[in-house]
Each structure stands twice: as C-alpha cells, then as structure tokens.
Enzyme design. Structure first.
Site, PDB file in Angstrom:
ATOM      1  N   ARG A 145       0.848  -1.185   0.000  1.00  0.00           N
ATOM      2  CA  ARG A 145       0.000   0.000   0.000  1.00  0.00           C
ATOM      3  C   ARG A 145       0.890   1.243   0.000  1.00  0.00           C
ATOM      4  O   ARG A 145       2.039   1.191   0.459  1.00  0.00           O
ATOM      5  CB  ARG A 145      -0.903   0.022   1.233  1.00  0.00           C
ATOM      6  CG  ARG A 145      -1.815  -1.202   1.377  1.00  0.00           C
ATOM      7  CD  ARG A 145      -2.567  -1.145   2.690  1.00  0.00           C
ATOM      8  NE  ARG A 145      -3.476  -2.285   2.869  1.00  0.00           N
ATOM      9  CZ  ARG A 145      -3.143  -3.423   3.471  1.00  0.00           C
ATOM     10  NH1 ARG A 145      -1.923  -3.587   3.964  1.00  0.00           N
ATOM     11  NH2 ARG A 145      -4.027  -4.401   3.591  1.00  0.00           N
ATOM     12  N   ARG A 243      -0.914  -2.286  -6.685  1.00  0.00           N
ATOM     13  CA  ARG A 243      -1.153  -3.381  -5.736  1.00  0.00           C
ATOM     14  C   ARG A 243      -2.143  -4.389  -6.330  1.00  0.00           C
ATOM     15  O   ARG A 243      -1.927  -5.597  -6.250  1.00  0.00           O
ATOM     16  CB  ARG A 243      -1.684  -2.797  -4.426  1.00  0.00           C
ATOM     17  CG  ARG A 243      -2.035  -3.825  -3.351  1.00  0.00           C
ATOM     18  CD  ARG A 243      -2.340  -3.075  -2.053  1.00  0.00           C
ATOM     19  NE  ARG A 243      -3.038  -3.882  -1.062  1.00  0.00           N
ATOM     20  CZ  ARG A 243      -2.431  -4.693  -0.190  1.00  0.00           C
ATOM     21  NH1 ARG A 243      -1.110  -4.808  -0.211  1.00  0.00           N
ATOM     22  NH2 ARG A 243      -3.137  -5.374   0.695  1.00  0.00           N
TER      23      ARG A 243
END
Length: 296
Positions: A145, A243
């Site tokens: 993240r 991601r």
C-alpha cells in the site's frame, strides 16, 4: 467531548500502535459525528440506538458509498467501546447498528503492455528518475500500500535475503520479497539520489524528498501522476492500482491464492479472492479473443 477524543487518539497511537493515517481517519470520522450531535443538540452520552439510526440516515442522505459509511460506523463503534471500557459510558449503542453490506467491486489493474511503458519512463541517471523507479518497483514488485511504502525505513530492508519488513494495517508485520531489478535500483538510489535529495539531512526513511525526511501519500500520488502523464496511457492509474496489478499478475502466472494473501497482508482470504475474479475475467477475454472455435 474534545478531551475524550484526544485521549482516544492517544490510546490508538501509543497502545494500539495505529498508523498516523489511520488515526487521522478516526479523528475525522469522530469529529464529523460530534458536529452532527451539536447541530442536533445531543451530547455524546445522549446517544442511543435511535440517535445512531438518525446519524446513519444522515450519512445515507449524503450519498456516501457503503464502504465510507461502514468505515465511519466502525470508527464510532470503536470510540464508544473505548468510552465503555474507561467507564465514561455504560453501554455502546453502535454495536446495535449493522454496517451496510459492501458492494464487491472488481479491482482495476494495469495490463502488461502498459506496465512496460510505465517502467520505461524513469531516467535512472537522474535523482528524480531513480526515485520514480524505486517507487514503481516496490508498488508493483511488492504489492504494498502507499501508506506502507512511505513508512519503509532503511533498517527494514534486508539486501541479503532481498526482503522488506512491512508494517501494515493495525501495525501488523509481514515480509515481502523483491527481485533483481528492484535490488539494483534501490541500491543505486540509496548511494546516489537519496543523498542528493536529503542534502545533508538525516532520515531513517527510504523514500525522501528535497530536504524532506519522508513523503506523504499525496506526494506519491503526484509522482505517479507525473510518470503516467509521460506515457500514451489514457487510463486513470492510481498508486493503489499497482497493488491490484501485483496480485492479478501473480494469479495469472499460477501463484497460490494463500501465498498472495500473505504477500498482500490480508487478514481474510475473502479479501484476496476478489482477485481471482479479475484473473478469471482476463483469461476469459484472452480465450474469446484467441481461440479459433470462438469465431465463425
């Protein structure tokens, strides 16, 4: 109320070890609720089930997403639980309020051709380019993240094992691996660009700026935007999409779902399973496009 909120935030910071970003969201959600109480002439200890439902209707009227509403209710549920534990209240009214069922949206990902074009942008002979490439390698190569990226410290990187210690949501630790490309550029960046950026300052963080010991999530978003603007890609690509792409490409290439769960730091396998829908849809598109028995 303000003093109780301040104590609660200290509790999250010093006892729960929550990240700065998470604490800011709690603070924002609780202050918004406090404003609602003031406008409706309630006090925090007046809150009962009826008041909770009134606030839920208030949030729905604002046309917020189910995810946002769920987060705000979760913040208040945790805050009132804290008040009960510390004997400021006898009961937690928010445990009676169910969060709205979230829509399961299939996450967007970046295709292989676009990934290659994006990685061609940074000029690694410049300090800007070196930092850009490190950011891309870690976002896409490790699936972290943005909030985790900006908190990576030099001591968290093990170059012998090619791993990084990541502190995720709720300060949960996990280990992510990185490959040869990332290894080369991270070492080059640390020896060259990072020193130039700091210009004499000391910092424990990997990603830094001009005389800045660390960067914000917003600054990372701007850096990624700058990279995308130098490509021919017309899609709205956010840092978090790397991601999603990390997970999707792993599954496309045969990675086990449980392994992807560990690498992403998901507490529940159900959070990871959504990427199988992305991967399956991608395979279906390839099949329909390429298999000769689909065309007459």
């Amino acid at each position: 109320m303000e003093k109780l909120i301040s104590k609660f935030l200290d509790y999250l910071k010093y006892q729960k070890n929550y990240s700065k970003y998470t604490i800011e969201n709690y603070n924002k959600d609780i202050l918004e609720f406090n404003k609602f109480l003031i406008n409706n002439k309630f006090k925090y200890n007046d809150v009962n089930y009826d008041v909770c439902i009134k606030y839920l209707n208030f949030l729905n009227d604002k046309k917020l997403s189910k995810t946002s509403i769920s987060r705000k209710l979760s913040s208040l549920r945790t805050f009132y639980k804290y008040l009960v534990i510390n004997k400021n209240l006898k009961s937690n009214p928010f445990i009676l309020v169910s969060s709205p069922k979230k829509e399961k949206r299939i996450p967007k990902f970046i295709n292989y051709n676009n990934i290659e074009e994006i990685f061609d942008v940074p000029n690694i002979e410049t300090k800007i380019g070196q930092r850009q490439r490190v950011i891309l390698e870690i976002l896409y190569g490790c699936g972290v993240r943005v909030s985790e990226l900006i908190n990576i410290k030099l001591k968290d990187i093990d170059f012998n094992e090619k791993t990084i210690l990541i502190f995720g949501k709720g300060s949960k630790e996990r280990i992510v691996a990185f490959g040869e490309y990332a290894d080369d550029i991270i070492k080059k960046y640390i020896k060259e660009a990072r020193i130039e950026f700091l210009n004499g300052l000391d910092s424990e963080y990997l990603i830094v700026g001009d005389k800045q010991k660390s960067l914000t999530t917003r600054r990372i978003e701007q850096i990624v935007d700058d990279i995308i603007n130098q490509t021919s890609i017309k899609l709205n690509i956010t840092p978090h999409m790397f991601r999603h792409t990390f997970a999707t490409h792993l599954l496309d290439n045969g990675c086990d779902l449980l392994a992807v769960q560990e690498l992403l730091g998901h507490a529940s396998l159900s959070s990871t399973e959504i990427y199988t829908h992305v991967s399956n849809e991608h395979l279906r598109e390839v099949f329909l496009k390429c298999h000769p028995r689909n065309k007459k």
